[in-house]
Design a protein around this motif. Structure first.
Motif, mmCIF file in Angstrom:
data_model
loop_
_atom_site.group_PDB
_atom_site.id
_atom_site.type_symbol
_atom_site.label_atom_id
_atom_site.label_comp_id
_atom_site.label_asym_id
_atom_site.label_seq_id
_atom_site.Cartn_x
_atom_site.Cartn_y
_atom_site.Cartn_z
ATOM 1 N N TYR A 101 0.821 -1.197 0.000
ATOM 2 C CA TYR A 101 0.000 0.000 0.000
ATOM 3 C C TYR A 101 0.860 1.253 0.000
ATOM 4 O O TYR A 101 2.057 1.235 0.318
ATOM 5 C CB TYR A 101 -0.960 0.023 1.194
ATOM 6 C CG TYR A 101 -0.309 0.033 2.557
ATOM 7 C CD1 TYR A 101 0.229 1.205 3.106
ATOM 8 C CD2 TYR A 101 -0.266 -1.121 3.328
ATOM 9 C CE1 TYR A 101 0.811 1.222 4.358
ATOM 10 C CE2 TYR A 101 0.314 -1.117 4.590
ATOM 11 C CZ TYR A 101 0.841 0.056 5.104
ATOM 12 O OH TYR A 101 1.416 0.067 6.347
ATOM 13 N N GLY A 115 -4.415 0.177 -1.402
ATOM 14 C CA GLY A 115 -3.707 -1.020 -1.854
ATOM 15 C C GLY A 115 -4.296 -2.307 -1.307
ATOM 16 O O GLY A 115 -5.515 -2.450 -1.151
ATOM 17 N N ASN A 116 -3.422 -3.264 -0.996
ATOM 18 C CA ASN A 116 -3.782 -4.563 -0.450
ATOM 19 C C ASN A 116 -3.445 -4.535 1.044
ATOM 20 O O ASN A 116 -2.269 -4.515 1.410
ATOM 21 C CB ASN A 116 -2.983 -5.663 -1.167
ATOM 22 C CG ASN A 116 -3.291 -7.047 -0.648
ATOM 23 O OD1 ASN A 116 -4.430 -7.374 -0.348
ATOM 24 N ND2 ASN A 116 -2.266 -7.876 -0.549
#
Length: 360
Positions: A101, A115-116
């Motif tokens: 991220y 993000g993730n």
């Protein structure tokens, strides 16, 4: 020089994926765990095996922050999780499959990242030090059991880490975490499904609330994840509450979590009590008890789980430990401790382990 370990720092740095940095810096950090485990019954036979990433996951993190002035910083995090025994990444994960991220962190307005990222079942409950898995048995202590009929999408056992506290992520997400106001902080995130013409397909949302006042802390979290499968969209809901209290060398934790699969109506809840005793600057002893109960869709199965761990700190970074976990499930069902991907052939399963962990 004291070697007393900061358990809350480990939980926050590990699962909230935030490290303590100087301003305008890039840092390479990581966690490594390895050991030998004996499983009493794995598919009908005992198994003595090398197992890694148990007390803490094996992580390699590249993170950084840039001072933008006025109390605002640009931040990023790229974390890879790997299998120590083979040196490979986890099956199905990319090179930065754990977290990835970028965002902004302001000391007044809070933190906004893209993000993730971990959801708030992990950030608020595990990161808030309400889960005994943070100090006893690690991955083995997270929730599983005789609940394969939960049928969670993309899940290796159908019920692996069913309450998401081991660090499940939401992809393509936007996440906000407030600063603390009189000990209270809140957070929210939204994961985009990225499906053209259907905004609600495959999306996710999560919310967290935390309170800290000296030795006491309490947290609550809710997460809804929608997965597009071949048979249609599956929605899975989790919520939980937890607390911790530190009195001298002893820390006590309490946790209640749930899961509900809207597609088949399967549901499970669990209650856990844990305790950590830091006997001196080097030795600590911890234990936990949890009770898990499913509804009629999972055959009304239940399970009791006990765990204990003795740890010795070689330094502030490195320790050795011995741990044990025992699960007893409903008669006629098969026990399955988390991270043992083959269930027992009977209602009971036990693990004993010796291991070593270090961080850098």
């Amino acid at each position: 020089m004291t070697k007393k370990f900061n358990w809350q720092a480990l939980a926050l740095c590990l699962y909230a994926a935030q490290n303590c940095h100087a301003q305008s810096s890039v840092t390479l950090s990581g966690l490594i765990d390895a050991g030998v485990s004996y499983v009493s019954n794995e598919g009908g036979s005992g198994n003595l095996k090398f197992d890694d990433g148990i007390f803490v996951p094996n992580l390699l993190t590249l993170s950084g922050r840039e001072d933008l002035g006025g109390g605002t910083q640009a931040v990023f995090n790229l974390t890879n999780q790997f299998v120590l025994g083979s040196g490979s990444t986890l099956p199905g994960q990319g090179i930065f499959g754990r977290t990835a991220y970028v965002g902004l962190d302001d000391n007044r307005l809070g933190r906004l990242t893209f993000g993730n990222q971990y959801d708030f079942m992990t950030d608020a409950l595990f990161g808030g030090l309400t889960d005994a898995a943070s100090f006893t048995s690690g991955l083995y202590q997270f929730r599983n059991g005789p609940f394969d009929k939960l049928g969670l999408p993309g899940n290796p056992t159908g019920a692996f880490d069913w309450d998401r506290l081991a660090g499940e992520r939401i992809t393509n997400s936007v996440k906000y975490q407030s600063t603390s106001f009189h000990g209270i902080s809140v957070g929210a995130m939204y994961g985009f499904g990225n499906v053209a013409g259907s905004i609600g397909t495959g999306n996710a949302s999560s919310f967290g609330l935390s309170y800290v006042n000296g030795a006491f802390g309490a947290s609550a979290a809710y997460t809804l994840v929608k997965d597009a499968t071949a048979s249609g969209q599956v929605s899975v809901r989790n919520w939980g509450v937890g607390s911790h209290y530190r009195l001298g060398a002893v820390t006590a934790t309490a946790l209640f979590t749930t899961v509900h699969n809207d597609a088949n109506g399967a549901a499970v809840w669990q209650a856990e009590l844990g305790g950590l005793w830091e006997m001196n600057s080097s030795w600590s002893l911890s234990s936990a008890y949890s009770y898990m109960k499913g509804n009629s869709v999972v055959d009304d199965n239940h399970a009791h789980q006990l765990s204990a761990m003795l740890q010795y700190l070689l330094s502030k970074r490195t320790s050795v430990y011995a741990s044990a976990v025992y699960q007893r499930a409903t008669q006629g069902s098969t026990a399955q401790i988390n991270a043992v991907f083959v269930p027992s052939s009977t209602p009971s399963q036990a693990i004993v382990r010796v291991g070593m962990t270090t961080r850098f």
